[in-house]
Each structure stands twice: as C-alpha cells, then as structure tokens.
Write a protein that holds these residues in place. Sequence first.
Motif, PDB file in Angstrom:
ATOM      1  N   GLY A  56       0.851  -1.199   0.000  1.00 21.87           N
ATOM      2  CA  GLY A  56       0.000   0.000   0.000  1.00 21.87           C
ATOM      3  C   GLY A  56       0.877   1.236   0.000  1.00 21.87           C
ATOM      4  N   TRP A  57       0.362   2.290  -0.578  1.00 23.67           N
ATOM      5  CA  TRP A  57       1.145   3.521  -0.711  1.00 23.67           C
ATOM      6  C   TRP A  57       1.395   4.150   0.657  1.00 23.67           C
ATOM      7  N   PRO A  58       2.655   4.511   0.970  1.00 26.65           N
ATOM      8  CA  PRO A  58       2.905   5.279   2.198  1.00 26.65           C
ATOM      9  C   PRO A  58       2.100   6.587   2.162  1.00 26.65           C
ATOM     10  N   ALA A  59       1.713   7.091   3.325  1.00 27.36           N
ATOM     11  CA  ALA A  59       0.826   8.265   3.407  1.00 27.36           C
ATOM     12  C   ALA A  59       1.309   9.452   2.565  1.00 27.36           C
ATOM     13  N   PRO A  60       2.589   9.863   2.625  1.00 26.85           N
ATOM     14  CA  PRO A  60       2.992  11.013   1.801  1.00 26.85           C
ATOM     15  C   PRO A  60       2.876  10.721   0.300  1.00 26.85           C
ATOM     16  N   VAL A  61       3.104   9.469  -0.073  1.00 26.92           N
ATOM     17  CA  VAL A  61       2.995   9.079  -1.475  1.00 26.92           C
ATOM     18  C   VAL A  61       1.533   9.099  -1.905  1.00 26.92           C
ATOM     19  N   LYS A  62       0.659   8.593  -1.073  1.00 28.27           N
ATOM     20  CA  LYS A  62      -0.785   8.587  -1.378  1.00 28.27           C
ATOM     21  C   LYS A  62      -1.287  10.006  -1.553  1.00 28.27           C
ATOM     22  N   THR A  63      -0.872  10.903  -0.677  1.00 25.41           N
ATOM     23  CA  THR A  63      -1.276  12.309  -0.774  1.00 25.41           C
ATOM     24  C   THR A  63      -0.817  12.907  -2.101  1.00 25.41           C
ATOM     25  N   LEU A  64       0.436  12.655  -2.475  1.00 21.53           N
ATOM     26  CA  LEU A  64       0.981  13.177  -3.731  1.00 21.53           C
ATOM     27  C   LEU A  64       0.279  12.548  -4.930  1.00 21.53           C
ATOM     28  N   ARG A  65       0.060  11.246  -4.903  1.00 20.62           N
ATOM     29  CA  ARG A  65      -0.637  10.561  -6.001  1.00 20.62           C
ATOM     30  C   ARG A  65      -2.048  11.125  -6.174  1.00 20.62           C
ATOM     31  N   ASP A  66      -2.744  11.356  -5.082  1.00 12.49           N
ATOM     32  CA  ASP A  66      -4.095  11.918  -5.156  1.00 12.49           C
ATOM     33  C   ASP A  66      -4.070  13.311  -5.777  1.00 12.49           C
ATOM     34  N   ALA A  67      -3.076  14.111  -5.409  1.00 12.74           N
ATOM     35  CA  ALA A  67      -2.962  15.471  -5.956  1.00 12.74           C
ATOM     36  C   ALA A  67      -2.704  15.430  -7.460  1.00 12.74           C
ATOM     37  N   ILE A  68      -1.844  14.528  -7.900  1.00 12.22           N
ATOM     38  CA  ILE A  68      -1.540  14.424  -9.333  1.00 12.22           C
ATOM     39  C   ILE A  68      -2.751  13.882 -10.085  1.00 12.22           C
ATOM     40  N   SER A  84      21.968  16.158 -14.342  1.00 11.75           N
ATOM     41  CA  SER A  84      20.724  15.413 -14.460  1.00 11.75           C
ATOM     42  C   SER A  84      19.668  15.899 -13.468  1.00 11.75           C
ATOM     43  N   VAL A  85      18.599  15.126 -13.397  1.00  7.31           N
ATOM     44  CA  VAL A  85      17.466  15.400 -12.525  1.00  7.31           C
ATOM     45  C   VAL A  85      17.847  15.076 -11.081  1.00  7.31           C
ATOM     46  N   PRO A  86      17.474  15.897 -10.124  1.00  6.93           N
ATOM     47  CA  PRO A  86      17.752  15.576  -8.722  1.00  6.93           C
ATOM     48  C   PRO A  86      17.064  14.265  -8.319  1.00  6.93           C
ATOM     49  N   GLY A  87      17.721  13.516  -7.451  1.00 10.73           N
ATOM     50  CA  GLY A  87      17.192  12.234  -7.003  1.00 10.73           C
ATOM     51  C   GLY A  87      15.813  12.343  -6.396  1.00 10.73           C
ATOM     52  N   VAL A  88      15.543  13.404  -5.645  1.00  7.99           N
ATOM     53  CA  VAL A  88      14.242  13.546  -4.985  1.00  7.99           C
ATOM     54  C   VAL A  88      13.112  13.654  -6.007  1.00  7.99           C
ATOM     55  N   LEU A  89      13.359  14.336  -7.121  1.00  5.75           N
ATOM     56  CA  LEU A  89      12.336  14.474  -8.154  1.00  5.75           C
ATOM     57  C   LEU A  89      12.154  13.153  -8.898  1.00  5.75           C
ATOM     58  N   LYS A  90      13.255  12.503  -9.249  1.00  3.48           N
ATOM     59  CA  LYS A  90      13.166  11.203  -9.922  1.00  3.48           C
ATOM     60  C   LYS A  90      12.461  10.197  -9.032  1.00  3.48           C
ATOM     61  N   ASN A  91      12.745  10.217  -7.758  1.00  2.00           N
ATOM     62  CA  ASN A  91      12.099   9.319  -6.802  1.00  2.00           C
ATOM     63  C   ASN A  91      10.584   9.547  -6.783  1.00  2.00           C
ATOM     64  N   ALA A  92      10.153  10.802  -6.726  1.00  2.15           N
ATOM     65  CA  ALA A  92       8.718  11.102  -6.729  1.00  2.15           C
ATOM     66  C   ALA A  92       8.076  10.615  -8.023  1.00  2.15           C
ATOM     67  N   ILE A  93       8.758  10.829  -9.135  1.00  6.98           N
ATOM     68  CA  ILE A  93       8.224  10.367 -10.418  1.00  6.98           C
ATOM     69  C   ILE A  93       8.113   8.846 -10.428  1.00  6.98           C
ATOM     70  N   ASP A  94       9.074   8.154  -9.828  1.00  8.98           N
ATOM     71  CA  ASP A  94       8.986   6.687  -9.751  1.00  8.98           C
ATOM     72  C   ASP A  94       7.709   6.269  -9.030  1.00  8.98           C
ATOM     73  N   TRP A  95       7.378   6.910  -7.915  1.00  7.55           N
ATOM     74  CA  TRP A  95       6.140   6.610  -7.195  1.00  7.55           C
ATOM     75  C   TRP A  95       4.908   6.940  -8.045  1.00  7.55           C
ATOM     76  N   LEU A  96       4.979   8.034  -8.801  1.00  4.59           N
ATOM     77  CA  LEU A  96       3.821   8.527  -9.551  1.00  4.59           C
ATOM     78  C   LEU A  96       3.632   7.853 -10.903  1.00  4.59           C
ATOM     79  N   SER A  97       4.571   7.001 -11.294  1.00  5.84           N
ATOM     80  CA  SER A  97       4.489   6.343 -12.597  1.00  5.84           C
ATOM     81  C   SER A  97       4.127   4.862 -12.478  1.00  5.84           C
ATOM     82  N   ARG A  98       3.635   4.464 -11.313  1.00  6.41           N
ATOM     83  CA  ARG A  98       3.249   3.077 -11.067  1.00  6.41           C
ATOM     84  C   ARG A  98       1.753   2.967 -10.895  1.00  6.41           C
TER      85      ARG A  98
END
Length: 188
Positions: A56-68, A84-98
């Motif tokens: 299940g999505w961790p709470a901060p990830v769920k909040t971000l996914r819902d916003a997107i 290149s792209v900062p790791g924090v942004l790539k990491n968020a995109i990884d969560w948001l692309s699943r």
Amino acid sequence: MTHTLKIAALCGSLREASLNRAMLNAAADLAPDGMEVTVHRLNDTPAFNEEFEAEGWPAPVKTLRDAIEAADGVIFGTPEYNFSVPGVLKNAIDWLSRPAGKAPLFRKPCAIMGASQGAFGTIRAQMHLREICHYNAMPTLAKPEILIMKAGDKFKDGALTDEMTRGLIKDAMTNLAAMIHTEKGDAQ
C-alpha cells in the motif's frame, strides 16, 4: 461555467530558500485566469521501494498521487545535479508512474522549468526529464523553454524580479493552459 484547470507543481529542490520553488511560486502568480497552481514539496516522500508499493502507498505518497490524479496538468521545477534530474524528483516520479500505463502521471500534460546558478540553466536536467516524461506518455510543453541561468541575479527575497523571465513564464503558463484544453478536446 468554465472548469478551473488544476496544476500540480513538483519542486525538485528540498532547500527552504529554493530558487526553483520561488520559480514555481512565480508560475502560480503568473498563471492565466482559470488556472490554479499548487506547489508540492517532496521533503516527506520516502525512497521508492517496490515492497512498500505491494503493501500500500505510504501516506505522503498517497497524498501526492491523489494530488496528481486530481490535477489537469503538472509542472516540474528542476534544479540540475550532476548534469541530471535531482534524485528527490526522480524518486517522486517513480512513485507517480506506477503501475505503468495506469499511473497518475500517465498522459498528464506537463511543463518543465528550471533555475540554476550556472550558465546553462538546467538544460541537461530538462533533457533527461523530457525522456522520463516521454516514458509516461506525457504531452510536454515545447515552448517557451524556461531555463533560468544565473538565477541568483533574477530573484530577490524569494521573488522573481527579472521581467524578461517573468514574461517567459507567463507565456509558458498560457501555452500550458492551451495545451491542456487541446488534449482534453475542450472548446475554447
């Protein structure tokens, strides 16, 4: 009644005094009528882990996914780290692309912007980010490109003061709105 376009802006910098966050705040201020921009910080987004995804999505990830998911479009504000792209942004995109093909980012129209102290204004990071957007089938705004170089000279007390850059961002926001309407098939 016209639908207000909701735009989620993701900032690839965690710094409190981030010029990229200031740039995204300027984009929100310069957005055309009928567009609402919300800047999201990624400070609490955990490192992507497929095991967490299965549980299940961790709470901060769920909040971000819902916003997107609720957004009509996305703006990526990216600094450039190691060409290149900062790791924090790539990491968020990884969560948001699943999961692939059904994720919140899939086919979501977007714009890419970046601010840097350097002379190239995040061009390499933006090239990599365009590849990531392509993987997610995201229509990506082509023009104007927002590559803010020597950014420290263009901001004062957290506000974008350079009028030429403000004009480019205003044009980008107008073009993003038009692109979203076209993608949705809206009559304008």
